[in-house]
Write an enzyme that holds these catalytic residues in place. Sequence first.
Site, PDB file in Angstrom:
ATOM      1  CD  GLU A  27      -2.654   1.318   2.518  1.00 19.47           C
ATOM      2  OE1 GLU A  27      -3.730   1.908   2.492  1.00 19.47           O
ATOM      3  OE2 GLU A  27      -2.181   0.810   3.549  1.00 19.47           O
ATOM      4  CD  GLU A  28       1.776   3.256   3.698  1.00 21.18           C
ATOM      5  OE1 GLU A  28       1.986   4.381   3.212  1.00 21.18           O
ATOM      6  OE2 GLU A  28       0.759   2.998   4.359  1.00 21.18           O
ATOM      7  CG  HIS A 130       2.380   5.751   8.891  1.00 23.05           C
ATOM      8  ND1 HIS A 130       2.359   6.022   7.546  1.00 23.05           N
ATOM      9  CD2 HIS A 130       1.579   4.672   9.064  1.00 23.05           C
ATOM     10  CE1 HIS A 130       1.580   5.154   6.925  1.00 23.05           C
ATOM     11  NE2 HIS A 130       1.094   4.331   7.840  1.00 23.05           N
TER      12      HIS A 130
END
Length: 364
Positions: A27-28, A130
């Site tokens: 995803e990142e 994060h």
Amino acid sequence: MLEVLHSLANLSTPLHHGIVFLFNGAEENVLQASHGFITQHPWAKQVRAFINLEAAGVGGKEVVFQTGPENPWLVQAYVHAAKHPFASVVGQEVFQSGIIPSDTDFRIYRDFGNIPGIDLAFIENGFIYHTKYDTANRILTDSIQRAGDNILAVLKYLVMSERLADSSEYRHGNMVFFDLLGVVVVAYPARVGTILNYMVAMATFLYLAKKASLPGNGGESLFSLWFVTLLSVLIVALLVTLLGRSMFWYNHFYSSICLYGAAATGKMILVHTLAKNLYYGGVRLVELGELYFDVSLLLWCCSLVWLTQQGLCSAYVPMLMVAFPLATKLLLAKEFKHRGTHSIYMYINCKCIALLKKKKKGIF
């Protein structure tokens, strides 16, 4: 997702439509997994709608911050089915404006699959998201429970819906949507919102024009108060930035309301009091309350007109800030006339309602 899958698998009632549970990786790294699925997987062409689960925090209420595009039936599905609704079109327009440097799989499904959907995300305690403090023990079980209740209920509603068979038939226009105290979601077409906004703005300007035409109303100081109030808030923002606390509003939201709200209110009262004492021979609470009410009403009404002209559904926010106080004032006109300080109290009470939130708990 696993718990929802388990619950659906054990339903005694057969589902009218199938469900794909997609656990994405990468995803990142530019959302590669979702892009790979929607562009290459053979199941992708069968998907008619999606619910995307995201996070910009580690708990709290999961907010609906994106829907569509232009599929109001999805918003209506959430309105009818969600047990603990929490949604706002403001989040959608802010996120899609590009102000927030982030992205979600919603864009991939929308742009590459032409599929409508709902984007849900946790947003509380985003300042540790994060970071090295983003650990599993910080995820509240209440938040997971709440999300599970909502997602399961909405999925059950969608898989039984006839509209899911051909969602393209129901693609028309945007929706204005927002929750009230986390109890119910108000949703109506954007075109209805535009008409409503202009009606409220017209009524407000007529009210202010009629009042300004009356002798001795102090209306000449409206714009000076507006300017000085805005300046005071900007000064507070500058001081907070210079102190290295520019994200103070993010992790101490209610404290920031007190900080900026107190500065604005205090400045308005101070300037008005000084002006009345120096130039008009004294100030009365009736006049002070009336002027505070009019300045606030004018500010919100100008914001309402501008946002509506820009075609933004977020215009519902200033509309509420104008409509409820003005309606209260007009309905209780005689009472206000004799006890003008109620203008302040009633106006503040109407605005504070929007800030009240409730926390709910449950079990699967």
